[in-house]
Motif scaffolding. Structure first.
Motif, PDB file in Angstrom:
ATOM      1  N   ASP A 220      10.952  10.074  -2.748  1.00  0.00           N
ATOM      2  CA  ASP A 220      12.329   9.602  -2.554  1.00  0.00           C
ATOM      3  C   ASP A 220      13.270  10.478  -3.354  1.00  0.00           C
ATOM      4  N   SER A 221      14.099  11.258  -2.644  1.00  0.00           N
ATOM      5  CA  SER A 221      14.982  12.205  -3.329  1.00  0.00           C
ATOM      6  C   SER A 221      16.068  11.528  -4.155  1.00  0.00           C
TER       7      SER A 221
ATOM      8  N   GLU B 199       3.128   5.972  -2.814  1.00  0.00           N
ATOM      9  CA  GLU B 199       4.286   6.727  -3.308  1.00  0.00           C
ATOM     10  C   GLU B 199       4.253   6.829  -4.825  1.00  0.00           C
ATOM     11  N   GLN B 200       3.828   5.712  -5.456  1.00  0.00           N
ATOM     12  CA  GLN B 200       3.749   5.731  -6.922  1.00  0.00           C
ATOM     13  C   GLN B 200       2.686   6.729  -7.387  1.00  0.00           C
TER      14      GLN B 200
ATOM     15  N   THR C  82       0.830  -1.211   0.000  1.00  0.00           N
ATOM     16  CA  THR C  82       0.000   0.000   0.000  1.00  0.00           C
ATOM     17  C   THR C  82       0.859   1.253   0.000  1.00  0.00           C
ATOM     18  N   ALA C  83       1.928   1.268   0.809  1.00  0.00           N
ATOM     19  CA  ALA C  83       2.821   2.430   0.847  1.00  0.00           C
ATOM     20  C   ALA C  83       3.482   2.639  -0.502  1.00  0.00           C
TER      21      ALA C  83
ATOM     22  N   GLY D 190       3.864  20.402  -1.524  1.00  0.00           N
ATOM     23  CA  GLY D 190       3.453  19.474  -0.479  1.00  0.00           C
ATOM     24  C   GLY D 190       3.810  18.039  -0.786  1.00  0.00           C
ATOM     25  N   LEU D 191       3.919  17.682  -2.095  1.00  0.00           N
ATOM     26  CA  LEU D 191       4.234  16.314  -2.494  1.00  0.00           C
ATOM     27  C   LEU D 191       5.731  16.027  -2.474  1.00  0.00           C
ATOM     28  N   LEU D 192       6.554  16.998  -2.885  1.00  0.00           N
ATOM     29  CA  LEU D 192       7.984  16.753  -3.047  1.00  0.00           C
ATOM     30  C   LEU D 192       8.678  16.220  -1.791  1.00  0.00           C
TER      31      LEU D 192
END
Length: 576
Positions: A101-102, A35-36, A30-31, A95-97
């Motif tokens: 994952d950097s 993220e996707q 789910t996580a 808010g999303l950035l």
């Protein structure tokens, strides 16, 4: 709940029921899905921003190329709508950035595209600031060459350009803050913006001072023109110029307030700018709660007042001397004229009026001298007298009782029912009149009490003046027995009155029976004396009559309760 969310929830619930041992795997899945989804949404936002940026660039190019006002306004409204959409998308993307994952290459691509877009917007904001600043300069230059009657639309255009420049500056500041949040080095642009905002605010303060001074000057001109009866054409032109000055001040105040707000966000001192706003508008806003602004306003007021004193001190000192000299001169002239008139006994005045005028000479001389001094130094006495008249009406309505006392005092002075020193009975008080004032009359009672009786109370009741006539009647009562012969008794009493040195012979004394009572006859003795001797004779006469009765052997009858026992009512006994 959307269909996609519902299906996802159904799958999760089924997974939990069939494979409870794999809950951790489900959470991880789910996580990863979340993220996707956020990564996909970020790509969509960047793509949309890229499209909006291209559209916005085309609109800006078209707006600069057209000369039609209507088409320019339409393009501007479309650009405003796109800018609003950009702000919403920026907020969502920022808010999303942080949740992505950097280290992911896709995230780097998204961030790079977003930085490129932000750089584009910053450049466009820079160009817009330059454009509106240049337009403002052009409009102000046109205003300096135009006639006052044609400035209405131009002033509106200037205020509109100022509002739009303020909006662009706020957007530029927000975009620079966005650039900071995504790691773009815009420190030099921040410095340029700070300098521009500070320079613009200082320029606005100077323009506001000039516009405020012009507005005050036009207000004075309009007021003077109205009083002087200037033609309607000239008066209408002055009023138009005054209205345009008010419009200019309002626009500058609004723009300076926006500039101060932007500078506050940059932690740049704005006390002097907010102080200028308060001084120009005279409005007590929340800015006055700032201690530094409050003390700045007070300090500026004191500084200007002191500067005015230094600039006009010689003139003010001379005018003050003229006023003081005029007051002393007229007080002296009035006092000398009054003394001369009293010595010559002209005009013939009542003692009360003379006393009142004597006490009012100094205040009257002060008022006349003050007005004469104001006229001499060039003050418009017409306006002053009109103002005093209006104030007098207001005071009269507020102090009706006092004004009725004043009116009653004037009637007393005109009709003169009593004079100073007269013994009167008025307003429920008996005594001698000491003085008459504007509001009350001072009366000393017979037991030496000083009373101040309101004039309206005296005038509204019966006034008995016991000192108005030169001669007053003296009365005494005597009681004699029925056995006495009245005619010889009356003759002896008249002789007694005639022998008294302070009882007048004209009119003649008079003795008569006033009552046939039980058990005596009441007789009344009338004599006449001067008003000055009346009290002395009134107090002496009863004692003289009793002594005379004793000398003549006239029996004084006793009341019934004092009769001896056995004596009937009104019946004499044999012993008698």
């Amino acid at each position: 709940m959307t269909i996609r969310s519902f299906l996802l929830a159904t799958v999760l619930l089924s997974s939990i029921a069939v494979r409870p041992a794999n809950a951790q795997e489900t959470a991880d899945s789910t996580a990863a899905d979340t993220e996707q989804e956020e990564l996909t949404r970020s790509r969509e936002i960047v793509g949309r921003l890229t499209v909006i940026g291209d559209t916005l660039a085309d609109l800006i190019t078209s707006q600069r190329g057209t000369t039609e006002d209507e088409e320019r306004e339409l393009l501007r409204m479309q650009a405003i709508r796109l800018v609003g959409e950009i702000r919403d998308l920026d907020d969502e993307l920022l808010g999303l950035l942080p949740r992505l994952d950097s280290t992911d290459a896709a995230v780097d691509s998204i961030l790079g595209s977003f930085r490129t877009f932000v750089g584009f917007l910053i450049r466009e904001y820079d160009n817009s600031v330059d454009t509106y600043a240049a337009r403002l300069s052009t409009l102000r230059e046109r205003r300096s060459r135009m006639e006052p009657g044609n400035l209405g639309d131009l002033e509106a255009d200037i205020n509109t350009a100022q509002v739009r420049l303020d909006t662009v500056l706020a957007g530029q500041m927000a975009m620079l803050a966005t650039a900071d949040s995504v790691g773009i080095d815009v420190s030099r642009r921040w410095d340029d913006l700070d300098r521009f905002l500070t320079t613009r605010a200082e320029s606005q303060v100077g323009r506001l001072l000039i516009a405020d001074s012009e507005r005050d000057r036009l207000a004075v001109q309009v007021r003077d023109a109205e009083r002087a009866g200037t033609s309607e054409t000239e008066l209408a032109l002055l009023r138009t110029r005054q209205r345009l000055a008010d419009q200019r001040v309002a626009g500058l105040v609004a723009s300076l307030r926006n500039s101060s707000g932007l500078l506050d966000r940059r932690d740049i001192e704005t006390v002097q700018y907010r102080q200028a706003i308060i001084e120009a508008t005279g409005e007590v806003t929340s800015d006055i709660l700032n201690v530094r602004v409050l003390f700045g306003v007070i300090g500026e007021f004191v500084s200007r007042g002191w500067a005015g004193v230094r600039a006009y001190a010689p003139t003010l000192f001379v005018r003050l001397l003229i006023l003081i000299g005029s007051v002393f001169l007229f007080r002296l002239l009035f006092r000398v004229a009054w003394r001369i008139s009293r010595k010559q006994n002209r005009p013939q005045l009542s003692s009360l009026l003379a006393d009142l005028i004597g006490r009012m000479i100094a205040p009257i001389g002060t008022i006349v001298g003050f007005l004469a001094g104001l006229w001499f130094i060039g003050t418009n006495l017409g306006a002053l007298v009109a103002g005093v008249g209006v104030l007098g009406i207001i005071v009269g309505l507020a102090l009706q009782d006092s004004m009725s006392n004043l009116a009653a005092g004037l009637f007393i002075l005109i009709y003169r029912p009593y004079e100073r020193g007269d013994l009167i009975s008025a307003g429920g008080v008996v005594g001698k009149v000491r003085a008459l004032g504007l509001a009350s009359t001072s009366i000393v009672t017979l037991d030496n009490r000083l009373l101040h009786v309101p004039n309206r109370k005296i005038w509204s009741e019966v006034i008995e003046n016991r000192s108005a006539e030169d001669v007053r009647r003296v009365e005494a009562i005597a009681k004699v027995s029925y056995r006495d012969d009245l005619e010889p008794l009356f003759a002896s009493l008249r002789d007694l009155l005639s022998a008294h040195e302070k009882i007048l012979q004209h009119p003649e004394p008079f003795v008569f029976v006033t009552e046939l009572g039980d058990p005596w006859i009441t007789i009344k003795v009338w004599g006449w004396a001067t008003t000055d001797d009346w009290w002395e004779v009134t107090t002496e006469l009863p004692s003289l009559i009793r002594a005379h009765f004793q000398d003549e052997g006239v029996e004084t009858p006793l009341p019934r309760w004092a009769w001896p026992v056995g004596r009937g009512a009104g019946v004499e006994t044999e012993d008698d």
